[in-house]
Each structure stands twice: as structure tokens, then as C-alpha cells.
Design a protein around this motif. Structure first.
Motif, PDB file in Angstrom:
ATOM      1  N   ASP A 154      15.753  -3.867   4.505  1.00 27.27           N
ATOM      2  CA  ASP A 154      15.789  -4.624   3.259  1.00 27.27           C
ATOM      3  C   ASP A 154      17.223  -4.792   2.743  1.00 27.27           C
ATOM      4  OD1 ASP A 154      14.465  -5.985   1.108  1.00 27.27           O
ATOM      5  OD2 ASP A 154      14.783  -4.213  -0.146  1.00 27.27           O
ATOM      6  N   GLY A 155      18.197  -4.400   3.564  1.00 29.50           N
ATOM      7  CA  GLY A 155      19.588  -4.547   3.146  1.00 29.50           C
ATOM      8  C   GLY A 155      20.028  -3.506   2.137  1.00 29.50           C
ATOM      9  N   ARG A 156      19.513  -2.310   2.253  1.00 29.32           N
ATOM     10  CA  ARG A 156      19.900  -1.214   1.357  1.00 29.32           C
ATOM     11  C   ARG A 156      20.370  -0.029   2.207  1.00 29.32           C
ATOM     12  NH1 ARG A 156      19.665  -3.393  -3.919  1.00 29.32           N
ATOM     13  NH2 ARG A 156      20.906  -1.501  -4.235  1.00 29.32           N
ATOM     14  N   LEU A 157      21.242   0.775   1.620  1.00 29.53           N
ATOM     15  CA  LEU A 157      21.809   1.943   2.295  1.00 29.53           C
ATOM     16  C   LEU A 157      21.907   3.073   1.270  1.00 29.53           C
ATOM     17  CD1 LEU A 157      22.898   2.435   5.201  1.00 29.53           C
ATOM     18  CD2 LEU A 157      25.169   1.980   4.298  1.00 29.53           C
ATOM     19  N   PRO A 158      20.789   3.755   0.970  1.00 29.64           N
ATOM     20  CA  PRO A 158      20.745   4.690  -0.147  1.00 29.64           C
ATOM     21  C   PRO A 158      21.855   5.744  -0.169  1.00 29.64           C
ATOM     22  CG  PRO A 158      18.540   4.292   0.663  1.00 29.64           C
ATOM     23  CD  PRO A 158      19.480   3.613   1.624  1.00 29.64           C
ATOM     24  N   ALA A 159      22.140   6.402   0.952  1.00 34.97           N
ATOM     25  CA  ALA A 159      23.184   7.439   0.934  1.00 34.97           C
ATOM     26  C   ALA A 159      24.553   6.819   0.700  1.00 34.97           C
ATOM     27  CB  ALA A 159      23.169   8.237   2.233  1.00 34.97           C
ATOM     28  N   GLY A 160      24.807   5.663   1.287  1.00 33.51           N
ATOM     29  CA  GLY A 160      26.078   4.978   1.047  1.00 33.51           C
ATOM     30  C   GLY A 160      26.207   4.555  -0.398  1.00 33.51           C
ATOM     31  N   GLU A 161      25.133   4.044  -0.968  1.00 37.44           N
ATOM     32  CA  GLU A 161      25.132   3.609  -2.364  1.00 37.44           C
ATOM     33  C   GLU A 161      25.296   4.798  -3.313  1.00 37.44           C
ATOM     34  OE1 GLU A 161      21.967   0.722  -3.296  1.00 37.44           O
ATOM     35  OE2 GLU A 161      21.714   0.521  -1.124  1.00 37.44           O
ATOM     36  N   HIS A 162      24.787   5.953  -2.910  1.00 40.48           N
ATOM     37  CA  HIS A 162      24.914   7.166  -3.737  1.00 40.48           C
ATOM     38  C   HIS A 162      26.381   7.511  -3.960  1.00 40.48           C
ATOM     39  CE1 HIS A 162      24.028  11.178  -5.287  1.00 40.48           C
ATOM     40  NE2 HIS A 162      24.833  11.689  -4.361  1.00 40.48           N
ATOM     41  N   PHE A 163      27.177   7.423  -2.911  1.00 39.93           N
ATOM     42  CA  PHE A 163      28.588   7.792  -3.003  1.00 39.93           C
ATOM     43  C   PHE A 163      29.500   6.618  -3.336  1.00 39.93           C
ATOM     44  CE2 PHE A 163      26.925  11.136  -0.151  1.00 39.93           C
ATOM     45  CZ  PHE A 163      27.247  12.228  -0.926  1.00 39.93           C
ATOM     46  N   ASP A 164      29.006   5.407  -3.193  1.00 43.09           N
ATOM     47  CA  ASP A 164      29.834   4.222  -3.434  1.00 43.09           C
ATOM     48  C   ASP A 164      29.098   3.284  -4.401  1.00 43.09           C
ATOM     49  OD1 ASP A 164      31.387   1.933  -3.387  1.00 43.09           O
ATOM     50  OD2 ASP A 164      31.655   1.937  -1.215  1.00 43.09           O
ATOM     51  N   PRO A 165      29.258   3.503  -5.714  1.00 42.39           N
ATOM     52  CA  PRO A 165      28.566   2.660  -6.692  1.00 42.39           C
ATOM     53  C   PRO A 165      28.935   1.182  -6.571  1.00 42.39           C
ATOM     54  CG  PRO A 165      29.520   4.590  -7.755  1.00 42.39           C
ATOM     55  CD  PRO A 165      30.025   4.580  -6.347  1.00 42.39           C
ATOM     56  N   ALA A 166      30.137   0.880  -6.088  1.00 38.42           N
ATOM     57  CA  ALA A 166      30.525  -0.524  -5.905  1.00 38.42           C
ATOM     58  C   ALA A 166      29.641  -1.190  -4.852  1.00 38.42           C
ATOM     59  CB  ALA A 166      32.002  -0.625  -5.518  1.00 38.42           C
ATOM     60  N   LEU A 167      29.285  -0.451  -3.811  1.00 36.98           N
ATOM     61  CA  LEU A 167      28.369  -0.990  -2.798  1.00 36.98           C
ATOM     62  C   LEU A 167      27.012  -1.269  -3.426  1.00 36.98           C
ATOM     63  CD1 LEU A 167      27.514  -1.706   0.108  1.00 36.98           C
ATOM     64  CD2 LEU A 167      27.013   0.737   0.445  1.00 36.98           C
ATOM     65  N   ARG A 168      26.511  -0.326  -4.207  1.00 36.76           N
ATOM     66  CA  ARG A 168      25.209  -0.526  -4.871  1.00 36.76           C
ATOM     67  C   ARG A 168      25.248  -1.752  -5.775  1.00 36.76           C
ATOM     68  NH1 ARG A 168      24.192   4.332  -6.568  1.00 36.76           N
ATOM     69  NH2 ARG A 168      25.477   4.158  -8.425  1.00 36.76           N
ATOM     70  N   THR A 169      26.322  -1.908  -6.549  1.00 36.96           N
ATOM     71  CA  THR A 169      26.449  -3.062  -7.444  1.00 36.96           C
ATOM     72  C   THR A 169      26.463  -4.367  -6.654  1.00 36.96           C
ATOM     73  OG1 THR A 169      27.626  -1.726  -9.066  1.00 36.96           O
ATOM     74  CG2 THR A 169      27.913  -4.107  -9.222  1.00 36.96           C
ATOM     75  N   ARG A 170      27.208  -4.388  -5.558  1.00 36.56           N
ATOM     76  CA  ARG A 170      27.244  -5.595  -4.707  1.00 36.56           C
ATOM     77  C   ARG A 170      25.852  -5.938  -4.191  1.00 36.56           C
ATOM     78  NH1 ARG A 170      31.274  -5.671   0.185  1.00 36.56           N
ATOM     79  NH2 ARG A 170      30.509  -7.797   0.435  1.00 36.56           N
ATOM     80  N   LEU A 171      25.146  -4.922  -3.682  1.00 33.99           N
ATOM     81  CA  LEU A 171      23.822  -5.166  -3.112  1.00 33.99           C
ATOM     82  C   LEU A 171      22.824  -5.577  -4.191  1.00 33.99           C
ATOM     83  CD1 LEU A 171      23.647  -2.213  -0.564  1.00 33.99           C
ATOM     84  CD2 LEU A 171      24.086  -4.631  -0.071  1.00 33.99           C
TER      85      LEU A 171
END
Length: 193
Positions: A154-171
Motif C-alpha cells: 500500500d506504499g507504507r513503511l511503518p518502521a521507516g515512518e516511525h524514525f523519519d516523520p518527513a517520510l510519513r508526511t510525504r506518504l
């Protein structure tokens, strides 16, 4: 104890690398024994927790003879997903315990594989312990993501997003799963550059 962090792009061959490493003498490679999203977010605290986890797992191997890992029937596997035929393949590997092939000793090599979590902690993690990052051509990776029941589908990477809020915001800002997958792919490759 010798330590090695193993990381790479999801569905890039890191689980297979764990299995192959575990066939080497005096070596045990554990696939995803840590809950990366349970670690603290500041990188220095997360890295300290990773190092402490290496020590705790090593101690457990010495005293109890087993360690946590993602396994199938108590064994290290080369693929977390079964061959279900057509459609999305289901996960067959779950949290469990694994035993090394021989008695665990102080000088043995303990490798831990965590894909997105260790990628998110690079390059600082590499200053604290040896890291091997496995890469695979992007098109086969994207094709593999379509076949498994994982967040990357689904285009998500939970562990990456946990440590990189900018990635979560982009996604969060991209409604299309395929476009999110390209962002995840780019993020993974950029972490190892």
C-alpha cells in the motif's frame, strides 16, 4: 561477541541472507527479532536500544540457548511468504524462537536483520557497528511488493515512518498507492547512498 546489522530494501533478499549467514560456522542471523516501532524516536536513543538488544540476545543465547526471531516452525527461513498461487501471498512466518546449530559462545557472530528500521538509522548506526545493506533492482522489488500482504503493498513503511516523520508526511500527502511505493523505493535507496 561479534555483531552485524543487516538491512536493505523490503523484499530485496535480506531474509535469504539471514538463512545463508546462519549456515556459516559460529554464526546466527536473526530475521526481525526487534519491534522497531517500540524503540525511542531520537536516533541516538534508538541506536543505544539496538546495541542493548544485541547484548540481551547474546546473553539469552548463552544462558537459555535460544533467541527471538521471525520463524516458520521454529526455523530460519529464506522467505516469510508462502507460494499461494495467484493473488496476494500470505505470511507464513511469525515471531518465535530459534536455536543456533551449535552451542553459542562469546566470540560467535550475531547478525540481526531489520529492513526499514535499520535503514532509517543509517548512517549513524554504521558508526556503532558493522552494517551490510542488501540491494536489489527496483523493478523486481516493486513487482514483489504487489504479491505480498505487507504495508509496502500500500506504499507504507511503518518502521521507516516511525524514525523519519518527513517520510510519513510525504506518504500521507499522496493518495495513490503506486506513487507512495515509488517514494518508499526512493527513500530506501537514498538511505544507503
Amino acid at each position: 561477541m561479534n555483531r552485524l546489522a543487516l538491512t536493505g530494501i523490503p523484499r530485496g533478499g535480506t531474509t535469504l541472507a539471514c538463512r545463508l549467514l546462519s549456515h556459516c560456522p559460529n554464526t546466527l542471523a536473526l530475521a526481525e527479532p526487534l519491534s522497531m516501532r517500540a524503540l525511542p524516536v531520537p536516533q541516538d536513543a534508538a541506536i543505544a536500544a539496538v546495541l542493548a538488544a544485541f547484548d540481551a540476545i547474546h546473553h539469552r543465547l548463552l544462558t537459555e540457548g535460544h533467541a527471538p526471531a521471525t520463524v516458520v516452525n521454529g526455523g530460519i527461513v529464506d522467505n516469510f511468504f508462502g507460494e499461494d498461487g495467484e493473488g496476494v501471498r500470505t505470511r507464513r512466518a511469525w515471531a518465535g524462537q530459534v536455536r543456533p546449530q551449535t552451542v553459542w559462545r562469546h566470540g560467535n557472530l550475531l547478525a540481526i536483520k531489520q529492513n526499514a528500521g535499520f535503514l532509517a538509522l543509517l548512517p549513524e548506526l554504521a558508526h556503532r557497528l558493522p552494517v551490510v545493506a542488501i540491494s536489489r533492482r527496483p523493478l523486481p522489488v516493486l513487482a514483489s511488493w504487489q504479491t505480498v500482504d505487507l504495508p509496502v503493498r500500500d506504499g507504507r513503511l511503518p518502521a521507516g515512518e516511525h524514525f523519519d516523520p518527513a517520510l510519513r508526511t510525504r506518504l500521507d500527502g499522496v493518495p495513490d498507492a503506486a506513487a507512495r511505493q515509488l517514494i518508499v523505493l526512493d527513500w530506501c535507496f537514498s538511505r544507503t547512498a
